[in-house]
Structure formats: structure tokens, C-alpha cells
Design a protein around this motif. Sequence first.
Motif, PDB file in Angstrom:
ATOM      1  N   SER A 268      81.226  73.312  66.261  1.00 30.14           N
ATOM      2  CA  SER A 268      82.385  72.393  66.216  1.00 30.14           C
ATOM      3  C   SER A 268      80.926  71.258  65.879  1.00 30.14           C
ATOM      4  N   HIS A 269      81.680  70.189  64.853  1.00 31.63           N
ATOM      5  CA  HIS A 269      80.458  68.481  64.280  1.00 31.63           C
ATOM      6  C   HIS A 269      80.616  67.713  65.475  1.00 31.63           C
ATOM      7  N   VAL A 270      81.910  68.051  66.124  1.00 28.34           N
ATOM      8  CA  VAL A 270      82.573  66.471  67.198  1.00 28.34           C
ATOM      9  C   VAL A 270      81.588  66.078  67.900  1.00 28.34           C
ATOM     10  N   TYR A 271      82.221  65.364  68.927  1.00 27.12           N
ATOM     11  CA  TYR A 271      81.266  64.739  70.216  1.00 27.12           C
ATOM     12  C   TYR A 271      81.822  63.521  70.727  1.00 27.12           C
ATOM     13  N   GLN A 272      81.642  63.087  71.716  1.00 30.73           N
ATOM     14  CA  GLN A 272      82.571  62.315  72.610  1.00 30.73           C
ATOM     15  C   GLN A 272      82.039  61.011  71.629  1.00 30.73           C
ATOM     16  N   GLY A 273      83.319  59.715  71.227  1.00 26.55           N
ATOM     17  CA  GLY A 273      82.421  58.834  70.559  1.00 26.55           C
ATOM     18  C   GLY A 273      82.814  59.393  69.122  1.00 26.55           C
ATOM     19  N   TYR A 274      82.780  60.482  68.761  1.00 23.59           N
ATOM     20  CA  TYR A 274      83.075  61.011  66.997  1.00 23.59           C
ATOM     21  C   TYR A 274      84.370  60.091  66.763  1.00 23.59           C
ATOM     22  N   ASP A 275      84.387  59.319  64.916  1.00 15.53           N
ATOM     23  CA  ASP A 275      85.346  58.839  64.848  1.00 15.53           C
ATOM     24  C   ASP A 275      86.061  60.316  63.910  1.00 15.53           C
ATOM     25  N   ILE A 276      87.501  60.569  63.967  1.00 13.48           N
ATOM     26  CA  ILE A 276      88.013  61.262  62.902  1.00 13.48           C
ATOM     27  C   ILE A 276      88.659  60.060  62.095  1.00 13.48           C
ATOM     28  N   PRO A 277      87.985  60.547  60.576  1.00 19.45           N
ATOM     29  CA  PRO A 277      88.710  60.159  60.128  1.00 19.45           C
ATOM     30  C   PRO A 277      90.174  60.949  59.330  1.00 19.45           C
ATOM     31  N   SER A 278      90.572  59.967  58.315  1.00 20.63           N
ATOM     32  CA  SER A 278      92.062  60.196  58.462  1.00 20.63           C
ATOM     33  C   SER A 278      91.845  60.711  56.641  1.00 20.63           C
ATOM     34  N   THR A 279      91.092  61.193  56.606  1.00 18.55           N
ATOM     35  CA  THR A 279      90.701  61.476  54.425  1.00 18.55           C
ATOM     36  C   THR A 279      90.733  62.701  54.394  1.00 18.55           C
ATOM     37  N   TYR A 280      90.041  63.594  55.505  1.00 15.73           N
ATOM     38  CA  TYR A 280      89.575  64.981  54.830  1.00 15.73           C
ATOM     39  C   TYR A 280      90.172  65.629  56.036  1.00 15.73           C
ATOM     40  N   ASP A 281      89.674  67.029  56.350  1.00 14.05           N
ATOM     41  CA  ASP A 281      90.480  68.754  56.643  1.00 14.05           C
ATOM     42  C   ASP A 281      90.341  68.457  58.398  1.00 14.05           C
ATOM     43  N   SER A 282      91.666  68.276  58.948  1.00 10.56           N
ATOM     44  CA  SER A 282      91.940  68.006  60.452  1.00 10.56           C
ATOM     45  C   SER A 282      90.951  68.905  61.636  1.00 10.56           C
ATOM     46  N   LEU A 283      90.750  69.804  61.299  1.00 10.20           N
ATOM     47  CA  LEU A 283      89.667  70.614  62.082  1.00 10.20           C
ATOM     48  C   LEU A 283      88.477  69.792  62.574  1.00 10.20           C
ATOM     49  N   LEU A 284      89.222  70.091  63.939  1.00 10.25           N
ATOM     50  CA  LEU A 284      87.820  69.877  64.303  1.00 10.25           C
ATOM     51  C   LEU A 284      87.071  70.720  64.974  1.00 10.25           C
ATOM     52  N   GLY A 285      87.151  71.975  65.002  1.00 11.31           N
ATOM     53  CA  GLY A 285      85.934  73.293  64.969  1.00 11.31           C
ATOM     54  C   GLY A 285      87.016  74.391  65.666  1.00 11.31           C
ATOM     55  N   LYS A 286      85.716  75.178  66.229  1.00 11.83           N
ATOM     56  CA  LYS A 286      86.709  76.736  66.502  1.00 11.83           C
ATOM     57  C   LYS A 286      86.411  77.298  68.500  1.00 11.83           C
ATOM     58  N   LEU A 287      87.173  77.504  68.589  1.00 11.34           N
ATOM     59  CA  LEU A 287      86.562  77.904  69.752  1.00 11.34           C
ATOM     60  C   LEU A 287      87.167  79.708  69.720  1.00 11.34           C
ATOM     61  N   ILE A 288      85.889  80.371  69.783  1.00 12.87           N
ATOM     62  CA  ILE A 288      85.739  81.366  69.609  1.00 12.87           C
ATOM     63  C   ILE A 288      84.703  82.244  70.921  1.00 12.87           C
ATOM     64  N   VAL A 289      86.326  83.565  71.490  1.00 13.51           N
ATOM     65  CA  VAL A 289      85.655  84.022  72.300  1.00 13.51           C
ATOM     66  C   VAL A 289      85.576  85.599  72.317  1.00 13.51           C
ATOM     67  N   HIS A 290      84.095  85.997  73.047  1.00 13.33           N
ATOM     68  CA  HIS A 290      84.357  87.405  72.401  1.00 13.33           C
ATOM     69  C   HIS A 290      84.344  87.856  74.336  1.00 13.33           C
ATOM     70  N   ARG A 291      85.249  88.882  74.376  1.00 11.55           N
ATOM     71  CA  ARG A 291      85.312  89.816  76.091  1.00 11.55           C
ATOM     72  C   ARG A 291      84.828  91.484  75.209  1.00 11.55           C
ATOM     73  N   PRO A 292      84.841  92.298  76.183  1.00 12.62           N
ATOM     74  CA  PRO A 292      84.610  93.689  76.012  1.00 12.62           C
ATOM     75  C   PRO A 292      86.152  94.037  75.982  1.00 12.62           C
ATOM     76  N   ASP A 293      87.052  93.632  76.002  1.00  5.74           N
ATOM     77  CA  ASP A 293      88.663  94.016  75.198  1.00  5.74           C
ATOM     78  C   ASP A 293      89.572  93.310  74.445  1.00  5.74           C
ATOM     79  N   ARG A 294      90.291  93.636  75.068  1.00  2.00           N
ATOM     80  CA  ARG A 294      91.808  92.539  73.836  1.00  2.00           C
ATOM     81  C   ARG A 294      92.425  91.647  75.152  1.00  2.00           C
TER      82      ARG A 294
END
Length: 346
Positions: A268-294
Motif C-alpha cells: 500500500s501507499h497509505v498511512y495514518q494521516g494520509y488524505d484519500i483523494p476523491s479524484t483517483y482510483d479507490s484502491l487503498l492497498g492489497k492484503l496478501i496471505v500465503h500459507r501452506p494450504d487453502r
Amino acid sequence: AVADAVAVRVVVAHVADAVLVQVLLVGVGVVGAVVVAVEDAVLVADRIGYPVAIKAAAGGGGRGIRFVHNEATLRSSFKQAQHEAEIAFKDGRLFMEKCIENFRHIEVQILGDAYGNVIHLFERECSLQRLRQKVIEETPAFNLAPKLREEICAASVRLAREVGYQNAGTVEFMLDLDTNNFYFLEVNARIQVEHPITEMVTGVDLVKWQLKLAAGEPLTLKQRDIQQRGHCIECRINAEDPAEGFRPSPGRIEAFIPPGGFGVRWDSHVYQGYDIPSTYDSLLGKLIVHRPDRSEAIRTTRRALEEFVIYPTKTTVALCREILTHRAFGEGRCNTAFIEREILGS
């Protein structure tokens, strides 16, 4: 298999353009066509039969796609799709093809160099979507028969070799759940948002390889080198309020604590105090989890989502939690309409 019936004809040298790859699905007699006028679209639809799909010819990402079941809807949807395509790609051409309605969205990661070498890095399951924008992705695709997985991946490599593809890219397919046949959707000639899940299970740095291939270096990886290890899930966290029709939620993030722990990654690019603009894509970040099985990947992802703190921004964290706890998701029984029909009830 339908994969054996796919014939590809290149008409220009830029594979990101959907016009280039004229895919003939001989097994079911479906032919895609490029149209620029609504009257031409009506003629094509009459020839291939309703329902049909229309989409932007000059790009992907779900932009400009409409599914239509009759001529009246086609005439109104055509103008809307063309307008969206012109805004997104400065190109109003539309690509039409037979519509498959009950399907999974399966995509294959590929790498190709300037010397004719092409490999795949297996598939990603991308069926969990809202308005054709992906919400959760995973790899390997659950409940995908090994023979079918092999056919889909092999078809992707054949297509890339046929067009002389050079880059990291993704070949996308619709997997018809009624027939178990798969159909070409598009090629995204770029790194995708969901590329980290492939990196996690294969150990291959796709961004690094994209840069090396762009610099003219040969692809030294061999297909036998690519192995899948474990299971990976990605949740896209957007600044949107699902309870209010996914209304955007711009503004300052007053409190922010991303999840962590073994096997958990937050891009992600966001942090506490970050101002989310209203003019761009709404994606804040990606939560990615990798484990041995589903099963463990699902449990860890649910735990990570429960630990997520972001305030007062409205996000899709709760939506992702609900999806991951749904029985159909656990059993791998989701198609591309699952979120809108089963979760949102629309």
C-alpha cells in the motif's frame, strides 16, 4: 477440449488491443467481431445469437463491458459501452462475442522474451468480482481439475508464441461452468494488480522479470523451473462504503493499523494521516496471505481482516470478511456473479 480448437490470427502487432486476436472457437462456432456502428452490432448479434457481450476493443480491465439479451438492449447498451471506451481508451471501437453467463474467470500469468521463449506461471482465480472489477483473487484456483488446468495454461503459452509476445502478461479466460469449456477473454499486456499472489506461490519476481525482458534480456527460466508452493489469497481494500452502494470514502485517515504476522503481506501507499483523494482510483492497498494450504490461507486472511484498523474511512474490509466466511467460497462454488447475487443480493 476447446483449447485445441482455438485458432489465433494476428492483425496488428499490439496484443493489448482486443481487435488483434481474432479467436475462433470452432467447437461452438463462435466468432468475435469488431464493430464501430450499432447497425453492424445488430447484424453480428443476429449471426452469433443472443446473449452477446460487447467490450472496449482497445483495452481491458472490465471497461465498457455490457451483456445484452435482445436487440433493444443492444442498441441502448452499445452507446453506453462506446462512450465508456472512448473516455477510457480514446477509442470507440467495440469487440463483440458470444456471452457465457455462468462462468469462472481464470487467468494465466505468462512471460515471453524477444527470442521466442514463453512460459506460464500457472493460473489465478479471479471470479470474485463486483461490476467486473476484481475483489478477491487466489492461486491455485480451487476445484480446477489438473487436466483442465494444464489445458488452460498450455493454451495461454500457444497464444503468446503465436503473436510473438514479449513481456510479462496475463491471458484471461471464461470457464463455462455448464460445459466445462473455456473461452478466450483478453490479454492484459502488463503487470496486474493481483501479480503478488503468483510471486508468493512460485517465488518468481515478476516485476524484475518484466524489466529484464523490456531490456532485451533472454528468459532464462524454464517451464520445469516453475513450481507452485502453498496457497495465496489477495483482498483488494478499497475506500468505498458497501452499505451505501459503494459510495467513495475520501478524506483523512485518522487511525491506521494494518494487519501483520507470519505469511501476511500488506502492499500500500497509505498511512495514518494520509488524505484519500476523491479524484483517483479507490484502491487503498492489497492484503496478501500465503500459507501452506487453502484452508490455512482462508483462516489467516480472516484473522488479518479482523485485525485491520482504518478510521473513519469506509472500506471493503467487512465485505471481504463476509465473502471469506461464506460456505460457497469455502467449497469453491463461486462464479463471477457470486458477490452481487449472494452477498449483495442484487
